[in-house]
Design a protein around this motif. Structure first.
Motif, PDB file in Angstrom:
ATOM      1  N   PRO A  57       0.260   7.894 -10.989  1.00  0.00           N
ATOM      2  CA  PRO A  57       1.422   6.895 -11.504  1.00  0.00           C
ATOM      3  C   PRO A  57       0.215   6.116 -10.744  1.00  0.00           C
ATOM      4  O   PRO A  57       0.577   5.979  -9.151  1.00  0.00           O
ATOM      5  N   GLY A  58      -0.071   5.074 -10.224  1.00  0.00           N
ATOM      6  CA  GLY A  58       0.206   3.865 -10.249  1.00  0.00           C
ATOM      7  C   GLY A  58      -1.604   3.204  -9.364  1.00  0.00           C
ATOM      8  O   GLY A  58      -2.646   4.003 -10.073  1.00  0.00           O
ATOM      9  N   ASP A  59      -1.604   1.783  -9.767  1.00  0.00           N
ATOM     10  CA  ASP A  59      -3.400   1.610 -10.307  1.00  0.00           C
ATOM     11  C   ASP A  59      -3.804   0.973  -9.569  1.00  0.00           C
ATOM     12  O   ASP A  59      -3.450  -0.524  -8.814  1.00  0.00           O
ATOM     13  N   ALA A  78      -4.105  -3.263  -9.975  1.00  0.00           N
ATOM     14  CA  ALA A  78      -3.056  -3.942 -10.180  1.00  0.00           C
ATOM     15  C   ALA A  78      -2.200  -4.257  -9.046  1.00  0.00           C
ATOM     16  O   ALA A  78      -1.784  -5.573  -8.108  1.00  0.00           O
ATOM     17  N   VAL A  79      -2.332  -3.110  -7.748  1.00  0.00           N
ATOM     18  CA  VAL A  79      -2.181  -3.499  -6.533  1.00  0.00           C
ATOM     19  C   VAL A  79      -3.270  -4.668  -6.143  1.00  0.00           C
ATOM     20  O   VAL A  79      -2.496  -5.303  -5.065  1.00  0.00           O
ATOM     21  N   LEU A 131       0.512   3.216  -0.381  1.00  0.00           N
ATOM     22  CA  LEU A 131       0.763   2.842  -0.997  1.00  0.00           C
ATOM     23  C   LEU A 131      -0.182   2.107  -1.819  1.00  0.00           C
ATOM     24  O   LEU A 131       0.423   1.172  -2.019  1.00  0.00           O
ATOM     25  N   ALA A 132      -1.290   1.848  -0.716  1.00  0.00           N
ATOM     26  CA  ALA A 132      -2.337   0.529  -1.499  1.00  0.00           C
ATOM     27  C   ALA A 132      -3.195   1.202  -2.353  1.00  0.00           C
ATOM     28  O   ALA A 132      -3.717   0.942  -3.464  1.00  0.00           O
ATOM     29  N   ARG A 133      -2.926   2.976  -3.269  1.00  0.00           N
ATOM     30  CA  ARG A 133      -3.287   3.737  -3.868  1.00  0.00           C
ATOM     31  C   ARG A 133      -4.977   3.568  -3.574  1.00  0.00           C
ATOM     32  O   ARG A 133      -5.961   3.218  -4.619  1.00  0.00           O
TER      33      ARG A 133
END
Lengths: 527, 313
Positions: free
Chosen positions: B31-33, B36-37, B275-277
């Motif tokens: 997960p994580g986009d 968005a970040v 962390l920043a994807r």
């Protein structure tokens, strides 16, 4: 086996190294080494609202107006301005001698382009843009803004202290599309970005802008004379808090912008360290319900939250030390102009019985509330477990789902049902400077789909916010803010969970840190 | 031998291909986009969508993979989503600290561990052996960050001999470079000293019971020569393996040490990117780590025949 000459060479090299180090110290006397709360990766303060980028903005850019220590808007790059009696025409004249870092003069055209780019991105800027009829340059140094109707947002917007700050950039840079990051980093502020030394993940370096002409007044808050007293400032990316504290104790760095609360006792016990509360308004914790999904689509269920929760439990769990927090029932930060506790009696006191009654009235069927917990930001991690406990006592069923903050950030913009990656409630914090009035405060925006994540939808709240934007008179603004607070009790856009303060830790030889909404480095001295 | 090396190099291609596909899929499934970040806190859905489109994240996964793999074949690692720099440049900027740390750590580890291991084997059963083995158990058990903080407290804060944190490139002066490398390298080397000392002791002990050692002793060879010329050389194969794998591990996994000592190396870059994807950066770094592993394994295999002439390729 190492031969004898090799040992001798190694020892000589070590000695040479230590002498280089000690010899270098005097030359570096005016370098300030700081560990900020995060590393700078993006350097466009209009494009992102990240606080670290705002702080970077204050290093290299200047503003037309700025807030002084008391929170009053004062001219900064502007020398003088006139306001027509009908409050529809404003003429601004820039100060003499304002220069960009490339040596070219700052012009009225530059400022107009900068205001345009800012108002395309920023929440206040967007509102302000609806009031602006025309912006025209009268000559190189002055420009006129004509409004469609009077508003207090022009001056307060141009003096907005926090993200996004309307920083001035050269026209060629400000003409960049607001949705694209700028690629040239030239400002007219007191410090210059050393692009050749910037290494994301390691450090970002600023040097004094020798041709900067500060205002004559003494520095006050973000306003007044911005006198750069240091030649060079390095922001070091030290991801580990313990390590940053160790480096400060050993005198290798001069300042930590936000030492974590559990390490503060370590700093307090060392006499060579000072802890300075530079931002008297601090920050505010909030819980944001998702208004588009059950059960928080029902205002009664949201009202139940305002009864079930209380601020002290949250502040105790996260901050711990009462020196660094304040229970504040007012919607707008305690200590700010619009702050009022009117109508807040009985709320935020963990009246679980009242919460349960409201849930019953609302016909809450016990569907679990998906509460997002972020686990990797120390300032937020403990909030969700406290919320879960208090909400359960207040009659809610809570399904707390844990992940890292980036995942929360990605998830909170999803409007889908909870079974499909959506959410019901999440917790975060705001810098008080960003929530000082109904237009600024992002979570009060109740314009349905256009509002931020959580998407509250309330025409009456929006009307009040518009009224506030149109009202230039401060006494009347206060009345509107109280009406907003009254409407908030009905519609509960979000729940504020208390104010807290993060001190700056410095070595004893650092002085001149200003009390302001953002950490700034002019006026700072190292002796 | 040349044929063997060529065959091994060719075999790396499917390995790297599989790694590339796995990393690509794994990143897309977590997960994580990134959009968005990158967009930040107050971004609207439309702004996030615009960024997604710009980064090509709105394309089907197969298309995204095709573009990335195509670029890779042309030697283009892509541009970092977050750092706005070419990834090749980004990695080059971070490789020096990591490599310096890995080499310094292994130098310390080998210089300390091998004599200790040989000594322990020679004096096996004695108090020296017990102390060496006791320390090596301790070295295994104490986490790296605990050792790091302990050393910082003693040598940097209390005694003030060495700096607490940071990295200075060799170009900035050799003295400063070494000064800043000592604590992190010593910290990291503890676990490798433990590992290599145990391995050396076990291997040397095994060799010491061989007939040719007895012959050498019978011929009146000096003990030091017996130990370091005959025994150690014949016990070298497993030690070389441990040292080699150790270097590979150090290059890929010094995340904690780099964080504790604020060293801007590849480990920190990986963490920042995760962390920043920052998909392209993570993919490139993991691929680089895989190349390093494959190369070091090849190096270890080739080194075997240096120590054991019976091994032929």
């Amino acid at each position: 086996m190492m031969s004898r000459w090799k040992i001798v060479t190694a020892a000589a090299a070590l000695l040479a190294g230590s002498s280089v180090l000690s010899g270098g110290l005097s030359a570096q006397a005016q370098t300030l080494k700081v560990v900020m709360h995060s590393d700078v990766k993006i350097v466009d303060p209009i494009w992102t609202t990240a606080y670290i980028v705002r702080n970077h903005g204050y290093m290299i850019y200047d503003t037309l107006f700025a807030l002084d220590e008391k929170g009053d808007v004062k001219p900064q790059m502007v020398d003088s301005f006139t306001e027509s009696p009908d409050k529809l025409t404003y003429k601004f004249t820039l100060r003499d001698g304002l220069l960009w870092h490339d040596g070219k003069p700052v012009t009225a055209e530059d400022c107009i382009a900068s205001i345009k780019r800012w108002s395309a991105r920023d929440s206040i800027g967007q509102k302000l843009a609806t009031f602006i009829d025309t912006m025209t340059a009268d000559d190189a140094k002055s420009f006129t803004v004509k409004l469609k109707s009077p508003t207090g947002l022009l001056l307060s917007g141009l003096g907005k202290p926090s993200s996004n700050v309307p920083f001035m950039m050269p026209k060629r840079v400000a003409d960049t599309d607001a949705n694209t990051q700028i690629s040239e980093f030239i400002g007219s502020g007191p410090f210059v970005l050393k692009t050749d030394e910037w290494k994301p993940g390691d450090k970002i370096v600023y040097t004094k802008f020798k041709d900067y002409k500060p205002r004559a007044e003494p520095a006050s808050g973000l306003a007044g004379g911005k006198v750069a007293k240091l030649d060079r400032i390095e922001w070091l990316a030290i991801s580990d808090q313990q390590q940053a504290v160790n480096a400060l104790l050993a005198g290798e760095i001069d300042m930590i912008e936000q030492p974590s609360f559990d390490l503060i006792p370590l700093l307090k016990s060392d006499k060579s360290i000072k802890l300075i509360d530079y931002n008297p308004l601090g920050l505010q914790y909030t819980l944001r319900p998702n208004h588009t999904l059950k059960p928080f689509d029902n205002p009664k269920v949201r009202q139940a939250l305002t009864y079930a929760l209380n601020q002290k439990d949250f502040l105790d769990a996260v901050i711990g030390n009462p020196d660094y927090y304040k229970v504040c029932k007012a919607l707008f930060p305690c200590g700010s102009t619009l702050s009022s506790e009117k109508g807040m009696d009985g709320l935020l006191e963990s009246n679980f019985k009242k919460s349960q009654e409201l849930l019953k009235e609302a016909g809450y069927d016990g569907t679990p509330v998906v509460l997002l917990q972020s686990t990797d930001l120390q300032s937020l991690t403990n909030l969700a477990p406290v919320a879960k406990q208090l909400m359960e006592k207040g009659g809610f069923k809570v399904d707390m789902q844990s992940s890292d903050w980036q995942t929360v950030v990605a998830r909170r913009v999803r409007k889908t049902p909870v079974t499909d990656g959506g959410w019901n409630a999440m917790l975060t914090s705001w810098v008080s400077a960003d929530i000082m009035n109904p237009v600024m405060a992002g979570f009060l925006n109740a314009s349905c789909d256009k509002a931020g994540f959580g998407w509250p939808c309330d025409a009456e709240m929006e009307k009040l916010r518009d009224d506030f934007a149109r009202e230039p008179d401060i006494a009347k603004q206060k009345l509107i803010a109280e009406a907003v607070q009254a409407r908030w009790r009905e519609t509960v856009t979000h729940v504020h969970l208390g104010q807290y303060y993060v001190p700056i830790a410095t070595r004893g030889n650092i002085s001149g840190i200003l009390s302001a909404a953002a950490p700034v480095f002019w006026n700072v001295e190292k002796k | 031998m040349l044929g063997y090396i060529l065959r091994r190099l060719l075999a790396t291609i499917p390995v790297l291909g599989i790694v590339a596909v796995l990393v690509f899929l794994m990143l897309r499934l977590t997960p994580g986009d990134p959009a968005a970040v990158i967009a930040g806190d107050n971004a609207t859905t439309a702004q996030i969508e615009a960024i997604r489109a710009k980064l090509g994240l709105d394309q089907p996964i197969i298309t995204q993979f095709g573009i990335w793999a195509g670029n890779l074949l042309h030697g283009n690692l892509g541009e970092s989503f977050f750092f706005k720099k070419s990834i090749g440049e980004l990695i080059l900027g971070r490789i020096e600290p990591t490599l310096s740390l890995a080499i310094a750590t292994m130098l310390i580890a080998v210089c300390v561990a091998i004599p200790l291991g040989v000594l322990a084997a020679y004096k096996h059963g004695s108090w020296i052996d017990r102390i060496v083995m006791g320390f090596s158990v301790l070295g295994f058990s104490v986490p790296v960050f605990v050792i790091g903080y302990l050393l910082i407290y003693v040598f940097a804060i209390t005694l003030g001999w060495l700096p607490v944190q940071g990295y200075q490139p060799i170009s900035g002066g050799f003295g400063g470079f070494i000064q800043r490398l000592i604590l992190p390298a010593v910290t990291l080397s503890v676990i490798y000293i433990a590992l290599i000392a145990r391995m050396t002791r076990a291997s040397v002990l095994e060799v010491l019971s061989e007939d040719y050692i007895r012959t050498a002793r019978a011929k009146g060879q000096v003990e030091r020569k017996i130990l370091f010329r005959h025994a150690l050389k014949n016990a070298a194969v497993p030690i070389v393996t441990v040292v080699g794998i150790g270097i590979a591990l150090l290059i890929g996994g010094v995340v904690v040490t780099e964080s504790v000592f604020a060293i801007p190396g590849l480990g920190r870059l990986t963490v920042d990117a995760v962390l920043a994807r920052d998909y392209p950066t993570i993919q490139a770094v993991i691929l680089l780590f895989s190349v390093v592993y494959v190369a070091i394994n090849l190096g270890i295999d080739l080194a075997y025949c240096l120590f054991d002439p019976r091994i032929k390729y």
